[in-house]
Design a protein around this motif. Sequence first.
Motif, short mmCIF file in Angstrom:
data_model
loop_
_atom_site.label_atom_id
_atom_site.label_comp_id
_atom_site.label_asym_id
_atom_site.label_seq_id
_atom_site.Cartn_x
_atom_site.Cartn_y
_atom_site.Cartn_z
N UNK B 150 0.85 -1.19 0.00
CA UNK B 150 0.00 0.00 0.00
C UNK B 150 0.89 1.24 0.00
N UNK B 152 2.61 4.49 0.79
CA UNK B 152 2.81 5.08 2.10
C UNK B 152 1.96 6.34 2.30
N UNK B 153 1.65 7.00 1.20
CA UNK B 153 0.89 8.25 1.28
C UNK B 153 -0.46 8.04 1.98
N UNK B 154 -1.07 6.84 1.78
CA UNK B 154 -2.38 6.61 2.39
C UNK B 154 -2.27 6.48 3.90
N UNK B 156 0.00 8.13 5.58
CA UNK B 156 0.19 9.52 6.00
C UNK B 156 -1.16 10.25 6.10
N UNK B 157 -2.01 10.02 5.11
CA UNK B 157 -3.33 10.67 5.14
C UNK B 157 -4.08 10.23 6.39
N UNK B 158 -4.11 8.91 6.64
CA UNK B 158 -4.82 8.40 7.80
C UNK B 158 -4.26 9.00 9.09
N UNK B 159 -2.94 9.05 9.17
CA UNK B 159 -2.31 9.60 10.37
C UNK B 159 -2.67 11.08 10.53
N UNK B 163 -6.14 8.95 12.59
CA UNK B 163 -6.62 7.58 12.64
C UNK B 163 -6.10 6.85 13.87
N UNK B 167 -8.61 2.25 13.11
CA UNK B 167 -8.86 2.93 11.83
C UNK B 167 -7.82 2.54 10.77
N UNK B 171 -9.64 1.13 7.69
CA UNK B 171 -9.83 2.08 6.59
C UNK B 171 -8.66 2.12 5.61
N UNK B 172 -7.51 1.56 6.01
CA UNK B 172 -6.38 1.56 5.07
C UNK B 172 -5.86 0.15 4.78
N UNK B 176 -7.00 -1.66 1.38
CA UNK B 176 -5.85 -1.53 0.48
C UNK B 176 -5.26 -2.88 0.10
#
Lengths: 262, 256
Positions: B150, B152-154, B156-159, B163, B167, B171-172, B176
């Motif tokens: 997956x 890594x950007x996703x 980062x977004x969750x963090x 999250x 989560x 959610x990731x 993913x």
Amino acid sequence: MKHSDSIIINNLNKTFYANNAKVSALQNINISIREGEFFCIVGPSGCGKTTLLRILAGLETATNGEVRIMSNDPNRPTNSMVFQEQSVFPWLTVLENVAYGLKLRKIPPKIRNEIASNFIHMIGLTKFKHAYPHQLSGGMKQRVSVARAFANDPEILLMDEPFGALDEQNRMILQQELLKIWETNNKTTIFITHSIDEALCLGDRVMIMTAHPGRVKSVVSIDLSRPRQLSDIRMLPHYNELFQAIWNSLREEVRVSQGKIT
Amino acid sequence: MNENTKSKIFRILSILSPLSILLLWELLARLSVVDPRLVSCPSAILKTFVPLMMSGQLFYDSWVSIQRVFWGFIAGSLPGILLGMSMGLSPIVRSAVEPMIAATYPIPKLAIMPLILLLFGLGETSKIFTVAIGVFYLVVINTMAGVMGIDKIYLDVAKNFGASRKDFYLTVAFPGALPMIFAGLKLGMGMALILIVAAEMSAAKAGIGYMIWRSYDMFDIEQMFVALITLSILGYIFSIILDVVERWVLPWKQYS
């Protein structure tokens, strides 16, 4: 400290360790950003702008120094970031993507969908509300990313070259749209770009950073009235003066970063 | 020749070629070029197929095998998905568990069947466990690879959006990795069929594998072919079910 400051950065330093060598990425950064200000940062590639933003976003830690983001409402998240690269979740629909932050904050589905729908309407993607990202163009995905950050209703917005990967026409349209949304809620925003034009068009102030290690070189106030119509702004003589002022300051740093002067 | 006629010819060819093989088989057996006692022939197999189906015997044996595959599949894939996700997300779990997985994965699952029989006896548990262990390895390895793949950007977004650990999983990591999880499940399904047949051949009183072994004992080649055809049909149905479920839970994947 003035009461209306939203972000205060004090003596911030960031040092990396690469191959047993200390590399200083950010050196002695001091800024205060007013509440509701649109603050742009320009600098040569590799000057640490993204690192600075990631520290503010809580994705990286500073080596030393202080970062303070003022909070008026404890229930509100401190920041939301719009990333440079494609960062919209491919497995969520447009609506679910925009409502993502609200969902994590356990806002009831009915309310969060209403808020998200409102922002989706603002970015003109209502028809694509239930579409998945693979059905969208690059510009549309970046719109979703911007809407996702706004919908989360944070104290501050962090944008890391959000339009950097778009073609020029799309970029100009998205800049105007961003201004439109921003003017409706005036969120304190830090916006990183490598385009002087973009910084000028959007920002209240533009901070120029030095080449490696990143330091604050100068800060230019953009005294162009708001609301701004970008096509008109670019025609103003004052726009050109400001452009020259920023470019003169930046040019030298770009040369340094390219290794022409050391 | 235009595209339309071309595709028509291809379609006819794909039906005609297996039919002619069957016809050739029948012909060779009738003319005794090949020994019909050993390789049988399509007409004789069909003659055995119908009564086996009518009497319910074939359905009974199939149903026994289907149940074992189903429970083994569940028992292997659920822990595989959970452990694979933890390994993908946490370097601590990964370094603790991965060496054991890597060391035991190459052991052919059939090689541990005697051990499984000793541990779980001759009942259903030993069959289900055999299937489960085969499915588990393929699912855990694919799930971990899926999570680690997956972008890594996703994360980062969750963090950035605050999250929690839960989560991150829900959610990731899970959505993913889902395409890779399905790749693991499909490989696992193939493995499950291999293992159930083997398990039923050595220690069972019912099931398709048992049916094959019984046919061997009674030298009933036709019944053996009926069992083989049934396995082919079952495998096909299982893969269709997995495809349908995959399309249903992965609406965001592009299918050509």
